[in-house]
Design a protein around this motif. Structure first.
Motif, PDB file in Angstrom:
ATOM      1  N   GLU A   1     169.333  15.301 -83.453  1.00 23.41           N
ATOM      2  CA  GLU A   1     169.879  16.506 -84.149  1.00 23.41           C
ATOM      3  C   GLU A   1     171.334  16.799 -83.965  1.00 23.41           C
ATOM      4  O   GLU A   1     172.096  17.015 -84.867  1.00 23.41           O
ATOM      5  CB  GLU A   1     169.198  17.793 -83.849  1.00 23.41           C
TER       6      GLU A   1
ATOM      7  N   ARG B   1     172.474  17.868 -92.637  1.00 21.46           N
ATOM      8  CA  ARG B   1     171.643  18.798 -92.449  1.00 21.46           C
ATOM      9  C   ARG B   1     170.533  18.346 -91.778  1.00 21.46           C
ATOM     10  O   ARG B   1     169.953  17.271 -92.000  1.00 21.46           O
ATOM     11  CB  ARG B   1     171.129  19.625 -93.448  1.00 21.46           C
ATOM     12  N   VAL B   2     170.088  18.930 -90.681  1.00 24.61           N
ATOM     13  CA  VAL B   2     168.822  18.272 -90.137  1.00 24.61           C
ATOM     14  C   VAL B   2     167.481  18.902 -90.879  1.00 24.61           C
ATOM     15  O   VAL B   2     167.219  20.022 -91.022  1.00 24.61           O
ATOM     16  CB  VAL B   2     168.619  18.985 -88.519  1.00 24.61           C
ATOM     17  N   THR B   3     166.691  18.094 -91.405  1.00 26.27           N
ATOM     18  CA  THR B   3     165.469  18.254 -91.994  1.00 26.27           C
ATOM     19  C   THR B   3     164.167  17.262 -91.196  1.00 26.27           C
ATOM     20  O   THR B   3     164.702  16.076 -90.703  1.00 26.27           O
ATOM     21  CB  THR B   3     165.444  17.992 -93.453  1.00 26.27           C
ATOM     22  N   ALA B   4     163.159  17.553 -91.492  1.00 24.69           N
ATOM     23  CA  ALA B   4     162.123  16.856 -90.735  1.00 24.69           C
ATOM     24  C   ALA B   4     162.129  15.596 -91.436  1.00 24.69           C
ATOM     25  O   ALA B   4     161.878  14.581 -90.449  1.00 24.69           O
ATOM     26  CB  ALA B   4     160.474  17.635 -91.403  1.00 24.69           C
TER      27      ALA B   4
ATOM     28  N   ARG C   1     164.490  13.666 -92.376  1.00 23.98           N
ATOM     29  CA  ARG C   1     165.569  12.889 -91.702  1.00 23.98           C
ATOM     30  C   ARG C   1     165.357  12.657 -90.286  1.00 23.98           C
ATOM     31  O   ARG C   1     165.644  11.297 -89.843  1.00 23.98           O
ATOM     32  CB  ARG C   1     166.852  13.559 -92.106  1.00 23.98           C
TER      33      ARG C   1
ATOM     34  N   THR D   1     163.500  10.203-101.933  1.00 22.90           N
ATOM     35  CA  THR D   1     163.900  11.112-100.981  1.00 22.90           C
ATOM     36  C   THR D   1     164.243  10.025 -99.910  1.00 22.90           C
ATOM     37  O   THR D   1     165.156  10.019 -99.399  1.00 22.90           O
ATOM     38  CB  THR D   1     162.689  12.087-100.564  1.00 22.90           C
TER      39      THR D   1
ATOM     40  N   THR E   1     167.996   9.504 -98.655  1.00 18.89           N
ATOM     41  CA  THR E   1     168.020   9.895 -97.127  1.00 18.89           C
ATOM     42  C   THR E   1     168.941   8.556 -96.413  1.00 18.89           C
ATOM     43  O   THR E   1     169.865   8.786 -95.877  1.00 18.89           O
ATOM     44  CB  THR E   1     166.786  10.057 -96.398  1.00 18.89           C
TER      45      THR E   1
END
Ligand code: MN
Ligand code: MN
Ligand code: ZN
Ligand code: ZN
Lengths: 138, 138
Positions: A5, A14-17, A19, A49, A53
């Motif tokens: 993170e 941005r931190v996403t699940a 990624r 996606t 990513t």
DNA sequence: AATATCAATGCAATGGAAGTGCAATTACTG
DNA sequence: CAGTAATTGCACTTCCATTGCATTGATATT
């Protein structure tokens, strides 16, 4: 993994699940992976996606693209502390003709290549093909 | 051009009008060409024919395929008297980031590349990217 | 907390290049 | 001039990369 993170944030991602998962997947793999590899690992997620990513990671110098000559682009995490923003990390890539896997040989830097007068070298892609250590049986 | 016919015959390739034309086209060009380039040069001919002609040339070691990292395979005539049957001619290829052209630098052989223990090198692809002599303005 | 705003995700569709099956044509052989 | 084999053209397929747009989700502002 707070570390991941932190890394993403430091690169303004941005931190996403999704990624985090993809980053972990790339980190576990010791070899370069194709988009299909990622796809198979995350069947629930949409291909687009995953694609975007990886592209984001690539733009932000978290992964680098590898053209090993198979016609399918592969991706691998950049070395910890690499300076891709400033200068491409010119390491060697090895493609195994037997198991079809491609690995980064990050410790093997590409030697200086002489080009004829008038030509200006900016970047070098070097892929060695042959039999990898796992397949050569030693 | 009796010479071309002789060459084709020596490689057990039947001489046809199409093949002579494509050979001449490749010989005139000093750069590596894509299938689309050939297609544009011979609009009357079918793409498949051009494709298969180049493939035939490739099998018979008259042309070699070049992967310059653009994602589109390019082709160029082998050097006169090359020994592709025995061993790939490991010369350098240069891709210009400006004009997008790729050239064979046949006089620039690929240096010996060290690989880690356990790895066996069979083949090497080396592409230098930058600015070509025509574009660098000298 | 409700709203406005912007980014991330999912779905559908497109495009480009490589490759194949088959029929029609052309070139070689006797 | 057959008869045979290779070449060519057409249609179709596959595979990967890429984009448009609607939807969902997160963030910031009031
Ligand atoms: Mn690498
Ligand atoms: Mn070449
Ligand atoms: Zn292997
Ligand atoms: Zn140029």
């Amino acid at each position: 993994m707070q570390k991941i993170e932190k890394l993403l944030e430091s690169k303004n991602i941005r931190v996403t699940a999704m990624r985090l998962l993809i980053y972990k997947f790339l980190a576990e793999k010791q070899i370069a992976v194709t988009l299909s590899d990622i796809e198979n690992a995350f069947e629930k997620a949409d291909r687009t996606t995953l694609y975007r990513t990886v592209k984001t990671f690539e733009e932000k110098d978290i992964v680098h693209q590898i053209d090993d000559g198979t016609g399918i682009t592969k991706y691998a995490l950049c070395e910890n502390g690499c300076n891709c923003e400033i200068e491409r990390d010119l390491h060697l890539h090895f493609h195994c003709n037997n198991c079809n896997e491609t690995v980064c040989l990050t410790e093997h830097k590409i030697p200086q290549i002489k080009v004829p007068d008038g030509f200006v070298s900016e970047n070098v892609n070097l892929v060695v093909k042959g039999i990898c250590d796992k397949c050569s049986g030693q």
